[in-house]
Design a protein around this motif. Structure first.
Motif, PDB file in Angstrom:
ATOM      1  N   GLN A   1       7.394 -10.476  -6.022  1.00  0.00           N
ATOM      2  CA  GLN A   1       6.923 -10.871  -7.343  1.00  0.00           C
ATOM      3  C   GLN A   1       6.716  -9.707  -8.303  1.00  0.00           C
ATOM      4  O   GLN A   1       6.620  -9.935  -9.516  1.00  0.00           O
ATOM      5  CB  GLN A   1       5.592 -11.632  -7.217  1.00  0.00           C
ATOM      6  N   LEU A   2       6.636  -8.490  -7.787  1.00  0.00           N
ATOM      7  CA  LEU A   2       6.321  -7.340  -8.636  1.00  0.00           C
ATOM      8  C   LEU A   2       7.420  -6.295  -8.559  1.00  0.00           C
ATOM      9  O   LEU A   2       7.499  -5.539  -7.593  1.00  0.00           O
ATOM     10  CB  LEU A   2       4.985  -6.719  -8.194  1.00  0.00           C
ATOM     11  N   PRO A   3       8.286  -6.227  -9.561  1.00  0.00           N
ATOM     12  CA  PRO A   3       9.286  -5.159  -9.564  1.00  0.00           C
ATOM     13  C   PRO A   3       8.636  -3.799  -9.828  1.00  0.00           C
ATOM     14  O   PRO A   3       7.706  -3.691 -10.616  1.00  0.00           O
ATOM     15  CB  PRO A   3      10.226  -5.553 -10.704  1.00  0.00           C
ATOM     16  N   GLY A   4       9.117  -2.806  -9.143  1.00  0.00           N
ATOM     17  CA  GLY A   4       8.558  -1.458  -9.279  1.00  0.00           C
ATOM     18  C   GLY A   4       8.521  -0.788  -7.921  1.00  0.00           C
ATOM     19  O   GLY A   4       8.994  -1.337  -6.916  1.00  0.00           O
ATOM     20  N   THR A   5       7.976   0.401  -7.867  1.00  0.00           N
ATOM     21  CA  THR A   5       7.841   1.128  -6.610  1.00  0.00           C
ATOM     22  C   THR A   5       6.519   0.746  -5.971  1.00  0.00           C
ATOM     23  O   THR A   5       5.452   1.020  -6.525  1.00  0.00           O
ATOM     24  CB  THR A   5       7.888   2.651  -6.824  1.00  0.00           C
ATOM     25  N   ILE A   6       6.570   0.114  -4.821  1.00  0.00           N
ATOM     26  CA  ILE A   6       5.378  -0.349  -4.115  1.00  0.00           C
ATOM     27  C   ILE A   6       5.262   0.440  -2.821  1.00  0.00           C
ATOM     28  O   ILE A   6       6.241   0.632  -2.103  1.00  0.00           O
ATOM     29  CB  ILE A   6       5.458  -1.854  -3.806  1.00  0.00           C
ATOM     30  N   ALA A   7       4.060   0.902  -2.495  1.00  0.00           N
ATOM     31  CA  ALA A   7       3.874   1.696  -1.280  1.00  0.00           C
ATOM     32  C   ALA A   7       2.489   1.457  -0.696  1.00  0.00           C
ATOM     33  O   ALA A   7       1.521   1.244  -1.424  1.00  0.00           O
ATOM     34  CB  ALA A   7       4.054   3.192  -1.568  1.00  0.00           C
ATOM     35  N   VAL A   8       2.438   1.488   0.629  1.00  0.00           N
ATOM     36  CA  VAL A   8       1.186   1.485   1.360  1.00  0.00           C
ATOM     37  C   VAL A   8       1.060   2.827   2.052  1.00  0.00           C
ATOM     38  O   VAL A   8       1.952   3.222   2.806  1.00  0.00           O
ATOM     39  CB  VAL A   8       1.132   0.350   2.405  1.00  0.00           C
ATOM     40  N   LEU A   9      -0.018   3.536   1.771  1.00  0.00           N
ATOM     41  CA  LEU A   9      -0.246   4.858   2.367  1.00  0.00           C
ATOM     42  C   LEU A   9      -1.571   4.846   3.116  1.00  0.00           C
ATOM     43  O   LEU A   9      -2.584   4.381   2.591  1.00  0.00           O
ATOM     44  CB  LEU A   9      -0.261   5.954   1.296  1.00  0.00           C
ATOM     45  N   LEU A  10      -1.556   5.356   4.344  1.00  0.00           N
ATOM     46  CA  LEU A  10      -2.744   5.384   5.199  1.00  0.00           C
ATOM     47  C   LEU A  10      -3.116   6.819   5.530  1.00  0.00           C
ATOM     48  O   LEU A  10      -2.253   7.702   5.616  1.00  0.00           O
ATOM     49  CB  LEU A  10      -2.480   4.600   6.486  1.00  0.00           C
ATOM     50  N   ASP A  11      -4.398   7.030   5.735  1.00  0.00           N
ATOM     51  CA  ASP A  11      -4.919   8.372   6.006  1.00  0.00           C
ATOM     52  C   ASP A  11      -4.647   8.778   7.457  1.00  0.00           C
ATOM     53  O   ASP A  11      -5.097   8.117   8.392  1.00  0.00           O
ATOM     54  CB  ASP A  11      -6.425   8.399   5.733  1.00  0.00           C
ATOM     55  N   LEU A  12      -3.909   9.862   7.613  1.00  0.00           N
ATOM     56  CA  LEU A  12      -3.688  10.459   8.931  1.00  0.00           C
ATOM     57  C   LEU A  12      -4.098  11.921   8.865  1.00  0.00           C
ATOM     58  O   LEU A  12      -3.392  12.748   8.299  1.00  0.00           O
ATOM     59  CB  LEU A  12      -2.224  10.339   9.360  1.00  0.00           C
ATOM     60  N   ARG A  13      -5.277  12.217   9.385  1.00  0.00           N
ATOM     61  CA  ARG A  13      -5.777  13.594   9.466  1.00  0.00           C
ATOM     62  C   ARG A  13      -5.745  14.295   8.107  1.00  0.00           C
ATOM     63  O   ARG A  13      -5.237  15.394   7.970  1.00  0.00           O
ATOM     64  CB  ARG A  13      -4.993  14.381  10.506  1.00  0.00           C
ATOM     65  N   GLY A  14      -6.294  13.629   7.089  1.00  0.00           N
ATOM     66  CA  GLY A  14      -6.444  14.255   5.788  1.00  0.00           C
ATOM     67  C   GLY A  14      -5.230  14.184   4.896  1.00  0.00           C
ATOM     68  O   GLY A  14      -5.221  14.776   3.812  1.00  0.00           O
ATOM     69  N   ARG A  15      -4.187  13.449   5.309  1.00  0.00           N
ATOM     70  CA  ARG A  15      -3.001  13.309   4.474  1.00  0.00           C
ATOM     71  C   ARG A  15      -2.629  11.831   4.409  1.00  0.00           C
ATOM     72  O   ARG A  15      -2.631  11.134   5.433  1.00  0.00           O
ATOM     73  CB  ARG A  15      -1.845  14.119   5.054  1.00  0.00           C
ATOM     74  N   LEU A  16      -2.325  11.336   3.230  1.00  0.00           N
ATOM     75  CA  LEU A  16      -1.951   9.942   3.054  1.00  0.00           C
ATOM     76  C   LEU A  16      -0.464   9.792   3.360  1.00  0.00           C
ATOM     77  O   LEU A  16       0.388  10.305   2.625  1.00  0.00           O
ATOM     78  CB  LEU A  16      -2.263   9.486   1.628  1.00  0.00           C
ATOM     79  N   ARG A  17      -0.152   9.098   4.456  1.00  0.00           N
ATOM     80  CA  ARG A  17       1.217   8.926   4.919  1.00  0.00           C
ATOM     81  C   ARG A  17       1.733   7.538   4.539  1.00  0.00           C
ATOM     82  O   ARG A  17       1.013   6.537   4.627  1.00  0.00           O
ATOM     83  CB  ARG A  17       1.285   9.075   6.434  1.00  0.00           C
ATOM     84  N   CYS A  18       2.992   7.474   4.151  1.00  0.00           N
ATOM     85  CA  CYS A  18       3.596   6.217   3.736  1.00  0.00           C
ATOM     86  C   CYS A  18       3.985   5.406   4.976  1.00  0.00           C
ATOM     87  O   CYS A  18       4.768   5.850   5.805  1.00  0.00           O
ATOM     88  CB  CYS A  18       4.822   6.482   2.872  1.00  0.00           C
ATOM     89  N   PHE A  19       3.447   4.165   5.087  1.00  0.00           N
ATOM     90  CA  PHE A  19       3.762   3.279   6.202  1.00  0.00           C
ATOM     91  C   PHE A  19       4.592   2.077   5.762  1.00  0.00           C
ATOM     92  O   PHE A  19       4.983   1.262   6.590  1.00  0.00           O
ATOM     93  CB  PHE A  19       2.472   2.790   6.869  1.00  0.00           C
ATOM     94  N   GLY A  20       4.851   1.961   4.463  1.00  0.00           N
ATOM     95  CA  GLY A  20       5.677   0.878   3.957  1.00  0.00           C
ATOM     96  C   GLY A  20       5.959   1.105   2.488  1.00  0.00           C
ATOM     97  O   GLY A  20       5.067   1.504   1.738  1.00  0.00           O
TER      98      GLY A  20
END
Length: 489
Positions: A39-58
């Motif tokens: 439903q939402l065009p654009g760049t969508i990302a989920v980032l999770l904290d791994l040891r002080g760095r936000l890593r992209c998981f999707g």
């Protein structure tokens, strides 16, 4: 993002049928991204904290996305730190925005929070369109809620992958400023990657094999380990490659390593640093418990050892360049820049400056040539350095001009140091003239040097080959021009 509105019910259904039943955290994150991307065009990302760095998981909606962002960087870092959602209508006006796509105009970001505790990630969307911000924020908040609950239900954030773990340590190694820091970071990485309690680096060959650095509860045991056992281990590892243990040495063949196993070592990984070289180091990971390391773990330690060698060579090269930049290439003494820095730290009533000049040195160059003059200077410097104490510093500040900075308790002690230098020069068949000045309270370092220089020229006028204490506070001529202090790179 479309301005036609968002079907919140449809989004809720999509999240319920995908995210809530996802078998893993990465699957849940990618399912959440797909539900939003419908439903939402654009760049969508989920980032999770791994040891002080936000890593992209999707992620979805763009050709290029960030794999990892520092947890204090960008709009997503701000949202993660504060736990408050952000709606940026014009990214060009937000100093925290990290540009990746030049067409992006808006960014909306929402924290992911579990049932308890602070945020552990964010859901982020960037778009070139003007979105209905309230609807977008509601959609992201709903997605973050469902995703947070699913991640908590799966046991929380996943551990770093082996590759992410090695990458983190490689970055830390590359930032090490000197050799001890490289070694300690290598050992910490070895413990983390191997899961074994202790790590060490062995260097040297034969009977000279020794532990250069060690870390962990078995560090003392490794440092005191039997030299023949270490030599055997190092030789085998360098010649044939990495090795690891298969089980309890009480039931398996551990001949040659009895001194290690008797001391309590039950698991060991040995990795060469520097390839098949007799003078290369060996990286060790050990533990008192019985374990069988996975082969992928040994491979990761091999990569770590290779990175460690690169970092060691870099800091050694930088050290050599710094030394060359701040030292006289002929004598190895510090030159103008280092002398000026040391002079600035001179303590009143406790630091003396000695100005030295080689008598009639020009005649040597004119008669025998510069090569003989260079040889004479090197021989003289060795004699002077052998006379000075460990805490004293000698510098070459001109062709045949030198200066020493010495810590003393009284001017007579400084005079005695100068006279020993004069005697040392005589022993190698040369003479020098020395002027001595003890820095006085309230006096600038530059004025102290002027007084030492005046005393030196007084010795020259009286026949050379001697030392003279400068008169208190008296300066009769301008100081020779010194260049500005050089800051070592």
């Amino acid at each position: 993002m479309s301005t036609d509105g968002i079907d919140q019910g449809r989004l809720v259904d999509a999240l319920a049928t995908t995210v809530t039943i996802a078998p893993s955290v990465p699957d849940a994150c990618q399912a959440a991204v797909r539900a939003l991307a419908e439903q939402l065009p654009g760049t969508i990302a989920v980032l999770l904290d791994l040891r002080g760095r936000l890593r992209c998981f999707g992620a979805a909606g763009a050709w290029q996305v960030f794999d990892g962002v520092p947890s204090d960087a960008g709009v997503i870092g701000r949202v993660f730190r504060t736990g408050k959602a952000a709606e940026v209508c014009d990214v060009r006006a937000d100093p925290d925005y990290i540009p990746l796509d030049p067409d992006v105009r808006t960014e909306v970001c929402t924290p992911i929070v579990g049932p308890h505790g602070p945020p552990f990630g964010v859901v982020n969307i960037e778009s070139a369109e003007s979105p209905p911000l309230e609807q977008v924020r509601a959609a992201l908040e709903r997605t973050a809620q469902v995703l947070g609950e699913r991640i908590a239900g799966l046991g929380g954030l996943p551990a770093e992958s082996a590759g992410q773990q090695l990458l983190r340590h490689a970055v830390e190694l590359s930032a090490a400023a000197d050799e001890p820091a490289v070694l300690q970071r290598c050992l910490a990485a070895t413990q983390d990657i191997s899961g074994l309690s202790s790590a060490a680096i062995a260097v040297g060959t034969g009977s000279d094999t020794r532990i250069q650095a060690a870390r962990g509860p078995l560090a003392g045991l490794l440092v005191m380990a039997d030299r023949p056992a270490l030599a055997l281990l190092a030789a085998r590892t360098r010649r044939h490659g990495s090795t690891y243990s298969l089980g309890d040495p009480e039931s398996l063949d551990a001949r040659g390593f009895e001194s290690l196993t008797e001391a309590g070592i039950r698991t060991m990984i040995a990795v060469p640093i520097g390839g098949r070289h007799d003078d290369g180091g060996v990286l060790l990971a050990v533990d008192h418990r019985v374990d069988v390391p996975e082969t992928v773990t040994v491979s990761l330690l091999e990569l770590l050892a290779a990175q460690t060698l690169v970092c060691l060579e870099r800091v050694r090269l930088v050290g050599q360049l710094r030394l060359r930049a701040s030292s006289d290439p002929l004598t190895g003494l510090g030159h103008h820049g280092r002398f000026t820095e040391r002079l600035a730290r001179a303590q009143p009533a406790r630091t003396a400056v000695l100005a030295l000049d080689v008598d009639q040195f020009k005649a040597v160059n004119d008669t025998y040539g510069h090569q003989e003059g260079d040889r004479l200077l090197v021989e003289l410097v060795r004699a002077l350095q052998a006379t000075l104490r460990a805490e004293d510093d000698l510098y070459r500040i001109g062709g045949d001009e030198f200066a020493a900075v010495v810590e003393v308790t009284h001017e007579t002690e400084a005079q005695a140091v100068a006279e020993r230098l004069v005697a040392a020069a005589r022993r190698v068949g040369r003479t020098i003239s020395v002027g001595v000045a003890l820095r006085e309270p309230g006096e600038t370092a530059e004025n102290t040097l002027r007084r030492a220089d005046d005393a030196l020229y007084a010795v020259k006028r009286s026949g050379r080959d001697g030392a003279k204490l400068a008169e208190s506070g008296a300066v009769s001529r301008p100081l020779m021009v010194l260049p500005p202090t050089v800051t070592e790179p």
